[in-house]
Scaffold this motif. Structure first.
Motif, short mmCIF file in Angstrom:
data_model
loop_
_atom_site.label_atom_id
_atom_site.label_comp_id
_atom_site.label_asym_id
_atom_site.label_seq_id
_atom_site.Cartn_x
_atom_site.Cartn_y
_atom_site.Cartn_z
N ILE A 81 -0.78 14.08 9.48
CA ILE A 81 0.19 13.92 10.66
C ILE A 81 1.51 13.18 10.81
O ILE A 81 2.24 13.26 10.76
CB ILE A 81 -0.05 14.44 11.82
CG1 ILE A 81 -1.07 15.67 11.50
CG2 ILE A 81 1.03 14.58 13.09
CD1 ILE A 81 -1.85 16.50 13.39
N ILE A 82 0.99 12.13 10.08
CA ILE A 82 1.64 10.77 10.22
C ILE A 82 2.51 10.89 9.17
O ILE A 82 3.86 9.48 9.50
CB ILE A 82 0.78 9.48 10.59
CG1 ILE A 82 -0.13 8.94 9.32
CG2 ILE A 82 0.26 9.07 12.34
CD1 ILE A 82 -0.80 7.46 10.30
N GLY A 83 2.04 10.91 7.59
CA GLY A 83 2.94 11.58 7.24
C GLY A 83 2.52 9.98 5.57
O GLY A 83 1.97 9.12 6.27
N LYS A 84 2.82 9.98 4.82
CA LYS A 84 2.71 9.56 3.59
C LYS A 84 3.27 7.61 3.54
O LYS A 84 2.05 6.65 3.85
CB LYS A 84 3.09 9.35 2.31
CG LYS A 84 2.13 8.93 1.03
CD LYS A 84 3.13 9.53 -0.32
CE LYS A 84 3.11 8.99 -1.13
NZ LYS A 84 3.26 9.10 -2.29
N ASP A 85 3.95 7.62 4.01
CA ASP A 85 4.59 6.17 3.82
C ASP A 85 3.94 5.11 5.86
O ASP A 85 3.23 4.06 5.34
CB ASP A 85 5.91 6.29 4.96
CG ASP A 85 7.19 6.45 3.51
OD1 ASP A 85 6.64 6.79 1.99
OD2 ASP A 85 7.74 6.75 3.24
N GLU A 86 3.57 6.21 6.94
CA GLU A 86 2.96 5.73 7.55
C GLU A 86 1.95 4.88 7.49
O GLU A 86 1.30 4.00 7.75
CB GLU A 86 3.94 6.45 8.81
CG GLU A 86 2.97 6.12 10.29
CD GLU A 86 3.35 4.61 10.63
OE1 GLU A 86 4.96 4.56 11.08
OE2 GLU A 86 2.82 3.78 11.37
N THR A 87 1.15 6.26 6.74
CA THR A 87 -0.59 6.19 6.39
C THR A 87 -0.71 4.33 5.58
O THR A 87 -1.02 4.15 6.12
CB THR A 87 -0.94 6.99 5.19
OG1 THR A 87 -0.72 8.61 6.12
CG2 THR A 87 -2.63 7.08 5.00
N LEU A 88 0.36 4.80 4.92
CA LEU A 88 0.13 3.11 3.34
C LEU A 88 0.70 2.46 4.64
O LEU A 88 -0.10 1.00 4.20
CB LEU A 88 1.13 3.24 2.31
CG LEU A 88 0.38 4.47 1.62
CD1 LEU A 88 1.85 4.69 0.34
CD2 LEU A 88 -0.68 4.49 1.08
N LYS A 89 1.11 2.00 5.15
CA LYS A 89 1.99 0.91 6.20
C LYS A 89 0.76 0.58 6.86
O LYS A 89 0.26 -0.53 6.67
CB LYS A 89 3.02 1.44 7.24
CG LYS A 89 3.23 0.18 7.46
CD LYS A 89 5.03 0.75 8.26
CE LYS A 89 5.07 0.49 9.88
NZ LYS A 89 5.47 1.02 10.57
N ARG A 90 -0.15 1.62 7.46
CA ARG A 90 -1.43 1.08 8.46
C ARG A 90 -2.52 0.79 7.71
O ARG A 90 -3.26 -0.03 8.41
CB ARG A 90 -1.97 2.12 9.30
CG ARG A 90 -0.65 2.40 10.27
CD ARG A 90 -0.60 4.09 10.94
NE ARG A 90 0.42 4.62 12.02
CZ ARG A 90 -0.30 5.17 13.02
NH1 ARG A 90 -1.30 6.00 12.86
NH2 ARG A 90 1.11 5.58 13.15
#
Ligand code: GLU
Length: 444
Positions: free
Chosen positions: A428-437
């Motif tokens: 749901i939050i998407g790839k970029d946001e996942t990696l960032k977190r």
């Protein structure tokens, strides 16, 4: 003779469950029998009436989806009540009696009293069988405060008689009024209708429901987001059942088909909000796009109220998760207010101490997160969904220990002790946001 019933609420308080049930049983009976149902608002108690309560009666019936064949307010019939009062006096079935007012003044008033033949009255109640009252102790009771001001019992009897009501279905608190009303009925020469007095609705501790102690106003349940179809189904089964069966789910047309006065229980019915929630869930899950729109509206208002930037696309992806977790719309509100979904829309604050890198038995959380980040990076953007994510990580998680790998990931993404699984959140939050977190959490 075709069936004619009535529901006769007084606008002296908010529309409550007892009224909803009495109205529904009258409605079902009328429809089942191909008869008519009349709404008579009993507005004779001028001191306790209020326009707000009157509006609440109309709004509540509208919301429940119950409509009427005829509608009126009782005060419209005042001239008719007066005419019949005068007739009874002329026939000497009632008389005017000069008395001192009962209000501490020494004023003299001219009340109207019925000449009570003083005999015992037996009436048959469909639910309770024969009921007998000795009416002598009622003496010559008052039926009007003056020849121009009829009392409640008199108005009820005239209106029921003129409307050719065949069945009076009402709460059992009216049983003791019935002999008095029968005496008036007989004096006026109206036929006796069939009576059915409904048992009380009880609180879960089996005490009588009271407006002070319990929530009984329909408007409060509407505000919590209960659905009218769930309410109708729940109320119908509050003291009625179809034969010996244990069927619980009925639409309004199905209730009409199944209803009979004989199916009404003698014992008081216990009101249980948990059961109402259960009913509501059954109907809520049947809703498609309407459910999505309702949930999105509630979420948007609540999230924006918390100063969180709204993202319609993400919110839509949350709807199936929310559908699993709620019974009423108010639950959505509560979840959002508790911050349950904040991290889908904005970065969570993550407490490094909760990612047990050094403390965990494996002591490997950081390493696992690094592996996860690398694995996810390889997934093409257009294939980045929960199933693919799970495929990409599952073997590794099985090998290293699911908790050891997935807990830190889930926590890094949500910042919460409880949340949906990490694949769902990541998708749901998407790839970029996942990696960032993940990076943010491992760098702490
Ligand atoms: N107005 C009465 C009430 O609100 C009902 C009277 C009747 O059903 O006979 O309880």
């Amino acid at each position: 003779m075709s069936v004619r019933v009535r529901i006769a609420p007084s606008p002296t308080g908010y529309f409550h469950f007892g009224l909803a049930r009495t109205a529904l049983y009258n409605y079902l009976f009328a429809k089942k029998e191909g008869g008519a149902i009349i709404l008579r608002v009993e507005d004779t108690d001028k001191k306790r009436n209020s326009p707000e309560f009157l509006q609440d009666i109309y709004d509540s019936f509208n919301w429940l989806g119950l409509s009427f064949d005829e509608k009126y307010v009782q005060s419209e019939h005042l001239e008719r009540h007066k005419e019949l009062l005068r007739k009874l006096v002329a026939e000497d079935k009632a008389y005017i009696s000069k008395e001192v007012a009962k209000d501490d003044s020494v004023r003299e008033v001219e009340v109207v009293r019925l000449r009570n033949p003083g005999r015992s009255i037996t009436f048959n109640d469909v639910i309770r069988g024969d009921i007998t009252f000795d009416t002598t102790e009622l003496k010559d009771f008052v039926i009007a405060r003056s020849i121009d001001d009829p009392l409640y019992h008199f108005a009820v009897v005239v209106d029921d008689g003129d409307a050719q009501i065949t069945h009076i279905i009402r709460g059992e608190d009216h049983i003791s009024n019935t002999p008095r009303q029968i005496l008036i009925q007989e004096a006026l020469g109206y036929p006796r209708p069939v009576y059915a007095h409904l048992p009380l609705i009880l609180a879960p501790d089996r005490t009588k429901m009271s407006k002070r102690k319990h929530q009984t106003a329909l408007k409060d349940f509407r505000a919590k987001g209960y659905l009218p179809e769930a309410m109708i189904n729940f109320i119908a089964l509050l003291g009625w059942s179809e034969g010996a069966g244990d069927r619980e789910l009925y639409t309004l047309p199905e209730l009409i088909e199944a209803f009979s006065l004989e199916g009404i229980h003698k014992a008081g019915a216990v009101f249980n909000e948990e059961k109402l929630r259960w009913y509501n869930r059954q109907y809520l899950v049947l809703k498609g796009e309407e459910f999505t729109m309702d949930v999105l509206n509630i979420m948007k208002t609540e999230l924006e109220g918390r100063g969180i930037l709204w993202d319609d696309g993400k919110a839509r992806l949350l709807v199936p998760i929310i559908r699993e977790r709620i019974s009423i719309y108010d639950d959505v509100r509560a979840l959002v207010q508790d911050g349950e979904f904040d991290y889908f829309f904005s970065e969570p604050s993550v407490d490094a101490a909760k990612i047990p890198d050094r403390k965990s038995t494996s002591g490997m959380a950081k390493e696992h997160l690094t592996f996860v980040a690398q694995a996810l990076e390889k997934i093409p953007d257009d294939a980045y969904d929960a199933a693919t994510l799970k495929d990409a990580l599952w073997d590794y998680a099985e090998e290293k220990g699911r908790g050891a790998v997935l807990w830190p990931l889930r926590y890094a993404l949500s910042g919460r002790d409880k949340s949906p699984d990490p694949f769902t959140i990541a998708a749901i939050i998407g790839k970029d946001e996942t990696l960032k977190r993940i990076r943010a959490a491992s760098e702490q």
